[in-house]
Scaffold this motif. Sequence first.
Motif, short mmCIF file in Angstrom:
data_model
loop_
_atom_site.label_atom_id
_atom_site.label_comp_id
_atom_site.label_asym_id
_atom_site.label_seq_id
_atom_site.Cartn_x
_atom_site.Cartn_y
_atom_site.Cartn_z
N ARG A 343 11.24 -37.42 8.81
CA ARG A 343 11.06 -36.65 10.04
C ARG A 343 10.67 -37.55 11.22
NH1 ARG A 343 10.15 -31.24 9.74
NH2 ARG A 343 8.26 -31.19 11.03
N SER A 344 9.80 -38.50 10.95
CA SER A 344 9.33 -39.37 12.03
C SER A 344 10.43 -40.27 12.55
CB SER A 344 8.14 -40.22 11.56
OG SER A 344 7.12 -39.37 11.09
N GLU A 345 11.30 -40.74 11.65
CA GLU A 345 12.43 -41.57 12.09
C GLU A 345 13.52 -40.73 12.74
OE1 GLU A 345 11.99 -44.78 8.39
OE2 GLU A 345 13.86 -43.67 8.62
N GLY A 346 13.64 -39.47 12.28
CA GLY A 346 14.78 -38.65 12.69
C GLY A 346 14.61 -37.92 14.02
N PHE A 347 13.39 -37.51 14.34
CA PHE A 347 13.16 -36.74 15.58
C PHE A 347 12.79 -37.65 16.74
CE2 PHE A 347 11.59 -33.18 12.61
CZ PHE A 347 12.77 -32.48 12.69
N GLY A 348 13.21 -37.27 17.95
CA GLY A 348 12.83 -37.99 19.17
C GLY A 348 11.49 -37.49 19.70
N ASP A 349 11.01 -38.13 20.75
CA ASP A 349 9.66 -37.87 21.26
C ASP A 349 9.43 -36.42 21.72
OD1 ASP A 349 8.89 -40.38 20.72
OD2 ASP A 349 9.03 -41.13 22.78
N GLU A 350 10.40 -35.84 22.47
CA GLU A 350 10.17 -34.48 22.99
C GLU A 350 10.12 -33.47 21.84
OE1 GLU A 350 9.26 -33.45 25.89
OE2 GLU A 350 9.43 -31.29 25.54
N VAL A 351 10.98 -33.67 20.84
CA VAL A 351 10.98 -32.76 19.69
C VAL A 351 9.64 -32.87 18.96
CG1 VAL A 351 12.09 -32.25 17.47
CG2 VAL A 351 13.49 -32.77 19.47
N LYS A 352 9.17 -34.11 18.77
CA LYS A 352 7.87 -34.30 18.11
C LYS A 352 6.76 -33.62 18.90
CE LYS A 352 8.87 -38.65 15.82
NZ LYS A 352 8.92 -40.10 16.05
N ARG A 353 6.80 -33.81 20.22
CA ARG A 353 5.76 -33.22 21.06
C ARG A 353 5.72 -31.70 20.87
NH1 ARG A 353 6.08 -36.57 25.75
NH2 ARG A 353 8.06 -35.62 26.21
N ARG A 354 6.91 -31.08 20.85
CA ARG A 354 6.94 -29.61 20.73
C ARG A 354 6.54 -29.15 19.34
NH1 ARG A 354 11.23 -27.03 24.98
NH2 ARG A 354 11.31 -28.81 26.38
N ILE A 355 6.91 -29.90 18.32
CA ILE A 355 6.49 -29.53 16.96
C ILE A 355 4.96 -29.60 16.88
CG2 ILE A 355 6.48 -30.25 14.53
CD1 ILE A 355 9.37 -31.19 14.88
N LEU A 356 4.38 -30.64 17.49
CA LEU A 356 2.92 -30.80 17.42
C LEU A 356 2.20 -29.68 18.18
CD1 LEU A 356 2.59 -34.69 17.81
CD2 LEU A 356 2.36 -33.33 15.73
N ILE A 357 2.71 -29.33 19.36
CA ILE A 357 2.12 -28.23 20.12
C ILE A 357 2.18 -26.94 19.31
CG2 ILE A 357 2.58 -26.66 22.10
CD1 ILE A 357 1.04 -29.07 22.93
N LYS B 27 -2.56 -37.35 25.49
CA LYS B 27 -2.66 -36.90 26.88
C LYS B 27 -1.67 -35.75 27.16
CE LYS B 27 -2.29 -38.66 31.50
NZ LYS B 27 -1.10 -39.29 32.04
N ASP B 28 -0.43 -35.94 26.68
CA ASP B 28 0.60 -34.89 26.88
C ASP B 28 0.15 -33.57 26.26
OD1 ASP B 28 2.19 -36.70 28.13
OD2 ASP B 28 3.64 -36.93 26.50
N LEU B 29 -0.38 -33.66 25.03
CA LEU B 29 -0.81 -32.44 24.35
C LEU B 29 -1.94 -31.77 25.12
CD1 LEU B 29 -0.75 -33.36 20.53
CD2 LEU B 29 1.04 -32.40 21.92
N GLU B 30 -2.85 -32.57 25.64
CA GLU B 30 -3.95 -32.01 26.43
C GLU B 30 -3.42 -31.24 27.64
OE1 GLU B 30 -6.43 -35.35 27.30
OE2 GLU B 30 -7.56 -35.16 25.43
N GLU B 34 -3.66 -27.25 28.12
CA GLU B 34 -4.32 -26.72 29.32
C GLU B 34 -3.42 -25.67 29.99
OE1 GLU B 34 -5.60 -29.73 32.12
OE2 GLU B 34 -5.85 -28.16 33.64
N LEU B 35 -2.10 -26.00 30.04
CA LEU B 35 -1.14 -25.05 30.62
C LEU B 35 -1.17 -23.72 29.87
CD1 LEU B 35 1.53 -24.55 32.47
CD2 LEU B 35 2.77 -25.27 30.43
N ILE B 36 -1.05 -23.78 28.54
CA ILE B 36 -1.00 -22.50 27.82
C ILE B 36 -2.38 -21.83 27.74
CG2 ILE B 36 1.11 -23.07 26.54
CD1 ILE B 36 -0.38 -23.64 24.10
#
Lengths: 486, 93
Positions: A343-357, B27-30, B34-36
Amino acid sequence: MSIQFKSIVELRAMLDKKSISTPELTQESLRLAKKYKELNCFVSMNEEMGPKKASAIELDKKTTSLISGVPLAQKDLFCTEGLRTTCSSKILENFIPPYTATAVKKLEDAGSITIGKTNMDEFAMGSSNETSYFGNVHNPWKKGYVPGGSSGGSAAAVAAGIVPAATGTDTGGSIRQPAAHCGITGLKPTYGRISRWGMIAFASSLDQAGPLARTAEDCAILLNEMAGHDLKDTTSLDFTVPDYLEDLDKPINQLKIGIIKEFNLNELDSEVQSRFQDSKDLYEKLGAEFVEVSLPNISASVPTYYSIAPAECSSNLSRFDGVRFGHRADNTEDLNDLYIKSRSEGFGDEVKRRILIGTYALSAGYYDAYYKKAQQVRRLIKNDFDNVFETVDLLMTPTSPNTAFAFGTKGTQNPVELYLEDLFTISSNLAGLPAISIPHGQINSLPVGLQLIGNFLREDKLLNAAHVFQENSDFHLAQPTMEDFL
Amino acid sequence: MDQETVRTICYLARLEIDQNKSQKIQKDLEIIIELIGSLQSIDTTNVEPLFSPLEMTALKHEDVEKSDNKKEKFLENAAASNEDYFLVPRVVE
């Protein structure tokens, strides 16, 4: 005779008059795709099966649909049997689906020819097409500028005149915003109007497929083919599909259009405001009546979306684990390590960011504060829409607060800056409502889009209003010179 | 949000973040949280969550058996498989 920049209706007329054959038309479309390779709007071409299908259609005189023999491009998020489907992600770089998505299959069964799969933001997560593993797509109107996203490749392919139309998907504006930035027409139908079966899921309660084309009339032709109930998608609506071409020309002198007070349009760029005013004037001239309406909770759409969409995405993308399909990392210690590395090699940064959120929003202790709260606000937003549609037929907004921007200039320091691109489009996804973007002029030689939002299943009203606008203006006929891409 | 929380979420999501990107992600997650988090100011007392815009019961259809076995095609997409199964590193010693 050139086929570039021709609409579906025009290409069908050429086929009917026999001024071009179906195989010639397919080849010509493939040739244009190669000619403008630098746009980077395609991830894969259908060079083997496309021409074969075209020859079969040429011999089959029984196919009488309005898209028979017409070349189309499909967003690379629709599974296509035997044709690589990547979602513009490294994790699906070599994925060959064993089946075709219902929306695409319906278009192909009606005789259209898929010429290729279009580039997009990785897993449809983005508003500028800059998150694709296969690189940025250029805006045909200006090299080095974004085409919008996530259906950026589809929008660019249509705007460049390579194909008359393409499929897209819209989770928060991914059909309408690229349509606006590329100067074409894009329709996001009601949630459930078109089957989602075979679409690689991003946020299942928001995702909806739809057409991008040169005109509202062509969007109606495509919606006629794509819409309908599908046993394989239990969220697809089992309501009769009307003929969306029937009322296209209907006069709009009874039409009541709402302007949303909370959007504070006077805070926008003055040129965006002025285009909006011009379009309002044109609609008034055509007999439409405008009223100001209030949707008290609509300003909460962006935070609501950025809680719900990542939550659904984190759940949907858990299926990519390196086991059954997709990228698998080498040299892993055990099964858990295989999941993590693949998963870490396969996904790009924005996808990872959204999965983490999403993972955070759904985790114990935060579920009520973020996810449940957002779903409650979502109901308030939907209630607001229900209320205003008791008094108006449509709502009108700009599609995007600005025109296309240069690569790398938005969202690099603060991701929320890019999320605000979808300010005007997101609420209709939250409420499941149909909306359309049509070109209504240019600012500094870049197209601007006008958005109309309709009530539940009232695509007919949207298409009627958009078509009448296009019959009385020529913004949709503008073409980019393409000279920077030769 | 601290680095420890970021590490926990990463593990839950089965993701690894490069060391050099870790601060940026935090930082991005923060910023996004904050937004949500701004939704907290909206009164949602007694408001039922809206999980799907349709709110209709999923349509049912007859459960008819179909012999549409695409096992080979499905196995072809796996990085490692034999004629019947997907293969993964040994789980049980």
